[in-house]
Design an enzyme around this catalytic site. Sequence first.
Site, PDB file in Angstrom:
ATOM      1  N   SER A   1       0.856  -1.187   0.000  1.00 16.72           N
ATOM      2  CA  SER A   1       0.000   0.000   0.000  1.00 16.72           C
ATOM      3  C   SER A   1       0.891   1.236   0.000  1.00 16.72           C
ATOM      4  O   SER A   1       1.754   1.381   0.869  1.00 16.72           O
ATOM      5  CB  SER A   1      -0.900   0.016   1.233  1.00 16.72           C
ATOM      6  OG  SER A   1      -1.850  -1.016   1.182  1.00 16.72           O
TER       7      SER A   1
ATOM      8  N   GLY B   1      -0.398   4.416   0.072  1.00 19.96           N
ATOM      9  CA  GLY B   1      -1.235   5.541   0.468  1.00 19.96           C
ATOM     10  C   GLY B   1      -1.971   6.126  -0.726  1.00 19.96           C
ATOM     11  O   GLY B   1      -2.551   5.399  -1.534  1.00 19.96           O
ATOM     12  N   ALA B   2      -1.906   7.443  -0.863  1.00 21.86           N
ATOM     13  CA  ALA B   2      -2.626   8.114  -1.943  1.00 21.86           C
ATOM     14  C   ALA B   2      -2.074   7.771  -3.322  1.00 21.86           C
ATOM     15  O   ALA B   2      -2.724   8.045  -4.340  1.00 21.86           O
ATOM     16  CB  ALA B   2      -2.578   9.627  -1.730  1.00 21.86           C
TER      17      ALA B   2
ATOM     18  N   GLY C   1      -1.585   4.741  -4.386  1.00 15.45           N
ATOM     19  CA  GLY C   1      -2.134   3.472  -4.849  1.00 15.45           C
ATOM     20  C   GLY C   1      -1.427   2.260  -4.290  1.00 15.45           C
ATOM     21  O   GLY C   1      -1.044   2.235  -3.119  1.00 15.45           O
TER      22      GLY C   1
ATOM     23  N   GLY D   1      -6.710   0.541   4.318  1.00 13.40           N
ATOM     24  CA  GLY D   1      -5.909  -0.652   4.047  1.00 13.40           C
ATOM     25  C   GLY D   1      -6.701  -1.933   4.231  1.00 13.40           C
ATOM     26  O   GLY D   1      -6.477  -2.921   3.512  1.00 13.40           O
ATOM     27  N   ASP D   2      -7.630  -1.942   5.179  1.00  9.38           N
ATOM     28  CA  ASP D   2      -8.467  -3.126   5.402  1.00  9.38           C
ATOM     29  C   ASP D   2      -9.400  -3.361   4.219  1.00  9.38           C
ATOM     30  O   ASP D   2      -9.639  -4.502   3.814  1.00  9.38           O
ATOM     31  CB  ASP D   2      -9.283  -2.956   6.690  1.00  9.38           C
ATOM     32  CG  ASP D   2      -8.398  -2.695   7.895  1.00  9.38           C
ATOM     33  OD1 ASP D   2      -7.245  -3.154   7.897  1.00  9.38           O
ATOM     34  OD2 ASP D   2      -8.862  -2.007   8.823  1.00  9.38           O
TER      35      ASP D   2
END
Length: 308
Positions: free
Chosen positions: A216, A218-219, A221, A247-248
């Site tokens: 992950s 974050g913003a 992708g 993230g879940d």
Amino acid sequence: MLLTVTLNTALDITYRVPALTPHASHRVEAVTERAGGKGLNVARVLAALGHETVVTGFAGGTTGAVLRELLAELPPTDALIPVAGATRRTIAVVDATSGDTTQLNEPGPVISPAEWEAFLASYAELLTGAEAVALCGSLPPGVPVGAYGRLVRQARTAGVPVLLDTSGEPLRRGIAARPDLVKPNADELAQLTGSREPLRATRDARRRGARTVVASLGADGMLAATPDGNWQATPPARFPGNPTGAGDSAVAGLLSGLVEQLPWPQRLARAVALSAATVQAPTAGEFHRKTYEDLLPQVLVDALAQAG
């Protein structure tokens, strides 16, 4: 049936304040309570996507009773193991002015050897009916640091694909047991591999035992290193809101894509769209469905070079 494991469940409490100022008193505008912990958030999103889901882990004390009451109202089936200690609380304070969230996480109850053995017996039984399993979150006190390695090996022995989403030493021990997929964020991946370069770090994590690593970012992708190739999936824009639980939702997208046998670009697009749609939802374990449906065809997925 999809199985999610949350060894350190939580009663998630969210306070919304006009503005969060250190060293000051605040008037809370709204309070929400949710049955929480990473695997429970994953299960709610899976259920919303139409998958039959069972949640297991530990719950105890007054907070555990409230958590199970809240869980009873939702589609995921409750297979939590009762314990003597009290389920932890997580406190999120949302600043309405900035949109930022401040999070306070309690450590969780101490799990006795007998309670751990009871969980292992239940887990083995649940695996017999599972299409896939997600092992999510931190370990409560008393659970061995190598617990996820043991649970990964049990799933592999049972022929059940297993996704691992944790951090630190539990991730290091768990990845050595060769899970089908791990989903660290950029910081967790750097801690595991020592590298801040995402593609290099995901490849290094694969060499440590995971069949597939999805990071992950974050913003920015998600980045995937898989046996079938490497891809980066990027949302069309940055979305303001509360990132808790994003993230879940990505884990739910990856796990559902696995059992539906979607090609990797489609799995990643689903995971990124769900993650962004969760940022715009009011609480973890939920996503803004219209945002998700609008975003899904807009996620850009690029193939990356295989060598290196």
